[in-house]
Design a protein around this motif. Structure first.
Motif, PDB file in Angstrom:
ATOM      1  N   ALA A  68       0.835  -1.201   0.000  1.00  0.00           N
ATOM      2  CA  ALA A  68       0.000   0.000   0.000  1.00  0.00           C
ATOM      3  C   ALA A  68       0.874   1.255   0.000  1.00  0.00           C
ATOM      4  O   ALA A  68       1.898   1.309   0.684  1.00  0.00           O
ATOM      5  N   CYS A  69       0.451   2.248  -0.755  1.00  0.00           N
ATOM      6  CA  CYS A  69       1.153   3.530  -0.742  1.00  0.00           C
ATOM      7  C   CYS A  69       0.844   4.240   0.573  1.00  0.00           C
ATOM      8  O   CYS A  69      -0.333   4.414   0.909  1.00  0.00           O
ATOM      9  N   PRO A  70       1.874   4.657   1.324  1.00  0.00           N
ATOM     10  CA  PRO A  70       1.617   5.291   2.616  1.00  0.00           C
ATOM     11  C   PRO A  70       0.854   6.614   2.497  1.00  0.00           C
ATOM     12  O   PRO A  70       0.130   6.984   3.408  1.00  0.00           O
ATOM     13  N   SER A  71       0.975   7.321   1.351  1.00  0.00           N
ATOM     14  CA  SER A  71       0.231   8.577   1.291  1.00  0.00           C
ATOM     15  C   SER A  71      -1.183   8.430   0.762  1.00  0.00           C
ATOM     16  O   SER A  71      -2.078   9.129   1.223  1.00  0.00           O
ATOM     17  N   CYS A  72      -1.413   7.539  -0.216  1.00  0.00           N
ATOM     18  CA  CYS A  72      -2.777   7.499  -0.779  1.00  0.00           C
ATOM     19  C   CYS A  72      -3.421   6.116  -0.677  1.00  0.00           C
ATOM     20  O   CYS A  72      -4.542   5.937  -1.149  1.00  0.00           O
ATOM     21  N   SER A  73      -2.752   5.158  -0.105  1.00  0.00           N
ATOM     22  CA  SER A  73      -3.160   3.748  -0.016  1.00  0.00           C
ATOM     23  C   SER A  73      -3.465   3.099  -1.370  1.00  0.00           C
ATOM     24  O   SER A  73      -4.133   2.082  -1.448  1.00  0.00           O
ATOM     25  N   LEU A 110       7.452   4.074  -7.658  1.00  0.00           N
ATOM     26  CA  LEU A 110       6.514   5.150  -7.965  1.00  0.00           C
ATOM     27  C   LEU A 110       5.085   4.665  -7.742  1.00  0.00           C
ATOM     28  O   LEU A 110       4.685   3.625  -8.273  1.00  0.00           O
ATOM     29  N   CYS A 111       4.337   5.412  -6.937  1.00  0.00           N
ATOM     30  CA  CYS A 111       2.921   5.066  -6.771  1.00  0.00           C
ATOM     31  C   CYS A 111       2.175   5.533  -8.006  1.00  0.00           C
ATOM     32  O   CYS A 111       2.247   6.697  -8.377  1.00  0.00           O
ATOM     33  N   ARG A 112       1.460   4.626  -8.644  1.00  0.00           N
ATOM     34  CA  ARG A 112       0.768   4.977  -9.884  1.00  0.00           C
ATOM     35  C   ARG A 112      -0.455   5.847  -9.628  1.00  0.00           C
ATOM     36  O   ARG A 112      -0.965   6.486 -10.541  1.00  0.00           O
ATOM     37  N   SER A 113      -0.932   5.854  -8.385  1.00  0.00           N
ATOM     38  CA  SER A 113      -2.123   6.653  -8.099  1.00  0.00           C
ATOM     39  C   SER A 113      -1.754   8.113  -7.812  1.00  0.00           C
ATOM     40  O   SER A 113      -2.281   9.019  -8.431  1.00  0.00           O
ATOM     41  N   CYS A 114      -0.837   8.316  -6.834  1.00  0.00           N
ATOM     42  CA  CYS A 114      -0.551   9.718  -6.484  1.00  0.00           C
ATOM     43  C   CYS A 114       0.761  10.220  -7.086  1.00  0.00           C
ATOM     44  O   CYS A 114       1.168  11.350  -6.839  1.00  0.00           O
ATOM     45  N   ARG A 115       1.433   9.390  -7.872  1.00  0.00           N
ATOM     46  CA  ARG A 115       2.652   9.744  -8.590  1.00  0.00           C
ATOM     47  C   ARG A 115       3.780  10.215  -7.672  1.00  0.00           C
ATOM     48  O   ARG A 115       4.577  11.055  -8.043  1.00  0.00           O
ATOM     49  N   THR A 116       3.849   9.759  -6.435  1.00  0.00           N
ATOM     50  CA  THR A 116       4.977  10.107  -5.565  1.00  0.00           C
ATOM     51  C   THR A 116       5.859   8.872  -5.418  1.00  0.00           C
ATOM     52  O   THR A 116       5.407   7.742  -5.612  1.00  0.00           O
ATOM     53  N   HIS A 117       7.131   9.122  -5.064  1.00  0.00           N
ATOM     54  CA  HIS A 117       8.038   8.008  -4.827  1.00  0.00           C
ATOM     55  C   HIS A 117       7.901   7.544  -3.391  1.00  0.00           C
ATOM     56  O   HIS A 117       7.887   8.349  -2.473  1.00  0.00           O
TER      57      HIS A 117
HETATM   58 ZN   LIG Z   1       0.064   6.930  -3.594  1.00  0.00          ZN
END
Ligand SMILES: [Zn+2]
Ligand SMILES: [Zn+2]
Ligand SMILES: [Zn+2]
Ligand SMILES: [Zn+2]
Length: 729
Positions: free
Chosen positions: A540-545, A564-571
């Motif tokens: 899970a992405c810690p910023s946007c899950s 790279l998180c494909r949802s929020c585009r952050t590393h």
């Molecule tokens: Zn994310």
């Protein structure tokens, strides 16, 4: 292994092996677009023909001998005393079949004995038929009183009083030769029969059985049989025929209610199901009076089946041995020689594909002929095996039936060619008829009962993310939309590989090898998008899950720690999540559970769920499983509020993984509503509303998958009624 003793597939494999070496396989493959010629080449191959005939005759043992006839009849008599009348009928039939023509008396005895078994099964008309056969074949005089008494009983049961009177007179004459004591016994027997009031055994017993099962169908399509009026057939050069919605369609709507054009019951179910319609056998069932092996649910089914069973009678086991090809031959046999040859003479029908600017009638042979077969796209050895099977079936019809009685040699090859067409069609058109079978009180499993052809539903193309779900009511196929379809959109079935259950590469491979096409569905089209399986098993992405897919492929390695998180585009740090997951894995509660230490198990599982909830994507099966396990522990100690929280996590995981309308989702919802029921009476209105909503969701899913008559659906319906009465208080 000698060829005579091997099974059909082994025989095919050995033929193919030598066929490749001798160039026969490529010869059949290169005989393009001429199936009759392919059959001709095979059947005129003397070496091949000899082995085929030898194998065939080994399977269809048809020796007549008086010893065999007597042996079958005597074994039948033993079964009679054990009251196994069905087996009796089979054995007596075998006795009749193996009795030499000149041994009339023996044959009459077998008929007479079979009439007794038929009488026991309340099959009075069949019983009369056999009594008639026995009397025609020199039935011994001293046994006459017995069989005539049976005849009188039958006639009484059937209400045929006039015939009864005539038979009484015959009986009177037959009694002449008997001793007084025997005579008196029979006379008093008859007196009882005649005084007995008319039983109503003669009511027509073909109750439909599905009477209470109403199928919703919004408008039948008159030019596309079996389909809803909301559907149209379209055609394009690259896709062939396909199905589109001519108006918006809602999820749950019924799109097809189709009767099979032909079906074959799988051998495991041949004693339990009607040979013609797959219905479970009612108390009164009807045997084939020739082989005694095949049974029907009604006399109507028996009569309807005669158009094909006449030619299959006694050949069940050899037909079972060729597997699904049996269904291919069945199509030709059901339509009959005249129809199929007549069709071939009509060049226009052979050329014109039905459904394009013409009515699509699932009963017409033209429709069956034009089902997709991919014959010319098959691999040489695959085609060779199908052609051999078709040639074998042609030979079987020629040698052991009267199907080709008046046909020329050329006509036989033509028909063989048609059998080949249908055998090839089976690969992409045969449908397994499945049924929900109860395993125990709460669990059901889909069982394959038969294989069938549904020409209309067959026109749907495949997608790995289909728009429909199939279910059966007896042999009727019911197809329902599993989500909304917009006007003009194509309606897709799933031929097996579903994107939620199989990786893209496996799906493409399977579809290519079995159905000869490259899937272009949304999930297959773009090889650069993530595979659904990778997303489900991601972190899970810690910023946007959102989902963090492993940057290193399937090998865990510290080489790329960031992804790279494909949802929020952050590393994000992939490594941190990996570490947390590994820690969760180490918290194994099994030992505590085994020792019955529920509090320790809860402690471990709570920590585990906390870690996974942060580290894993919300659809990850591991997250769902540990939450579900913890929920079970809480339910065990009666902590339903904690239990509810955990089930919400596993519910989300199941929905992500299997989809909103999946059976897995319905099962999970059912579990969830059980817990909500525990809380509903003490908690607020909101919770009760949620409970009703989930019950309805689960009912909806069961209805579209299995129909409103399924055990699961009815169970939930009861639950809802119970709940409503509870909340009224
Ligand atoms: Zn994310
Ligand atoms: Zn039936
Ligand atoms: Zn039969
Ligand atoms: Zn696909």
């Amino acid at each position: 292994m000698s060829r005579e003793l091997s099974n059909w597939q082994e025989l095919l494999d050995s033929f193919t092996e030598t066929g490749v070496r001798q160039g026969k396989v490529s010869k059949i493959h290169q005989t393009r677009n001429n199936n009759a010629e392919r059959i001709k080449i095979l059947l005129e191959d003397e070496e091949l023909r000899v082995v085929l005939l030898k194998w065939m005759n080994h399977q269809v043992k048809h020796q007549r001998s008086l010893e065999a006839a007597i042996c079958f009849r005597e074994t039948g008599n033993r079964q009679f005393s054990l009251k196994d009348y069905a087996t009796c009928i089979e054995l007596y039939s075998q006795s009749i079949l193996s009795c030499p023509v000149e041994n009339e008396v023996e044959c009459s005895l077998a008929h007479a004995n079979r009439s007794a078994a038929l009488f026991q099964l309340n099959l009075f008309e069949d019983c009369l038929h056999d009594i008639g056969m026995a009397l025609m074949k020199n039935y011994p005089n001293h046994l006459l009183p017995k069989i005539l008494t049976r005849k009188i009983k039958c006639l009484r049961k059937l209400g045929l009083m006039e015939d009864c009177q005539t038979t009484l007179e015959e009986l009177e004459a037959a009694l002449m030769h008997l001793q007084v004591s025997e005579k008196n016994k029979i006379k008093s027997d008859i007196k009882v029969v005649m005084m007995d009031h008319q039983d109503n055994e003669n009511i027509q017993d073909r109750d439909l059985g599905f009477g209470d099962r109403i199928i919703p169908f919004c408008g039948e399509n008159l030019s596309f049989k079996g389909a809803s009026a909301a559907l149209d057939i379209r055609h394009s050069m690259e896709k062939g025929r396909y199905v589109v919605a001519n108006r918006d369609i809602m999820a749950g709507e019924t799109l097809f209610v189709e009767q099979p054009n032909a079906l074959v019951v799988l051998s495991d179910f041949q004693t339990a199901r009607c040979h013609h319609c797959t219905r479970e056998m009612p108390l009164k069932r009807y045997p084939c009076l020739s082989c005694g092996k095949i049974w029907f649910c009604s006399n109507a089914c028996r009569q309807e089946s005669s158009c094909y069973h006449t030619f299959e009678c006694g050949l069940e086991s050899i037909l079972n041995s060729v597997g699904i090809a049996h269904l291919g031959a069945r199509i030709v046999v059901s339509y009959g020689l005249e129809t199929v040859l007549g069709f071939l003479k009509d060049a226009e029908s052979v050329k014109k594909v039905p459904g394009i600017e013409s009515t699509y009638d699932t009963k017409s042979y033209q429709v069956m002929f034009h089902l997709v077969s991919h014959t010319e796209r098959m691999a040489p050895d695959e085609l060779y095996q199908y052609a051999l099977t078709a040639a074998f079936l042609t030979l079987l019809l020629e040698q052991h039936t009267k199907f080709f009685q008046f046909a020329s040699q050329e006509a036989r090859y033509l028909v063989g060619g048609l059998i080949l067409v249908h055998v090839c069609q089976m690969v992409s058109n045969a449908h397994a008829i499945t049924e929900l079978c109860a395993l125990d009180e709460t669990n059901e499993r889909q069982e394959r009962i038969a294989t069938a052809i549904y020409p209309s539903a067959s026109l749907m193309n495949h997608s790995c993310d289909p728009t429909v779900i199939n279910s059966f009511q007896g042999s009727t196929l019911i197809v329902r939309a599993i989500r909304e379809v917009r006007q003009g959109e194509e309606v897709f079935n799933c031929y097996g590989p579903h994107y939620r259950r199989m990786r893209r590469t496996e799906r493409l491979e399977l579809l290519e090898s079995q159905y000869s096409f490259v899937c272009t569905c949304e999930h297959c089209r773009d090889a650069n998008t993530e595979d659904f399986q990778d997303v489900i098993y991601s972190f899970a992405c810690p910023s946007c899950s959102g989902s963090l897919v492993n940057p290193n492929g399937s090998q865990p390695s510290a080489q790329y720690q960031m992804t790279l998180c494909r949802s929020c585009r952050t590393h994000q740090s992939y490594f941190t999540q990996l570490k947390a997951d590994l820690e969760a894995v180490s918290l194994d509660a099994r030992e505590a559970m085994d020792q019955g230490d529920i509090m320790e198990a809860i402690k471990l599982l709570t920590k585990c769920v906390q870690l996974r909830n942060k580290a894993l994507f919300k659809g990850h099966p591991d997250l769902g499983k540990s939450a579900d396990k913890l929920a079970q522990c809480y339910a065990f100690i009666g902590k339903y509020e904690e239990c509810e929280k955990m089930l919400r996590i596993s519910l989300t995981a199941v929905e992500q993984r299997y989809g909103k309308y999946s059976i897995e989702m319905a099962n999970e919802l059912q579990k969830f509503t059980d817990v909500l029921m525990e809380l509903a009476s003490s908690k607020n209105q909101e919770l009760r509303d949620e409970l009703v909503r989930h019950l309805e969701e689960a009912m909806f899913i069961y209805r579209i998958h299995f129909g409103p008559w399924s055990h699961s659906y009815k169970e939930l319906q009861r639950k809802k009624v119970h709940l409503t009465s509870l909340l009224m208080k």
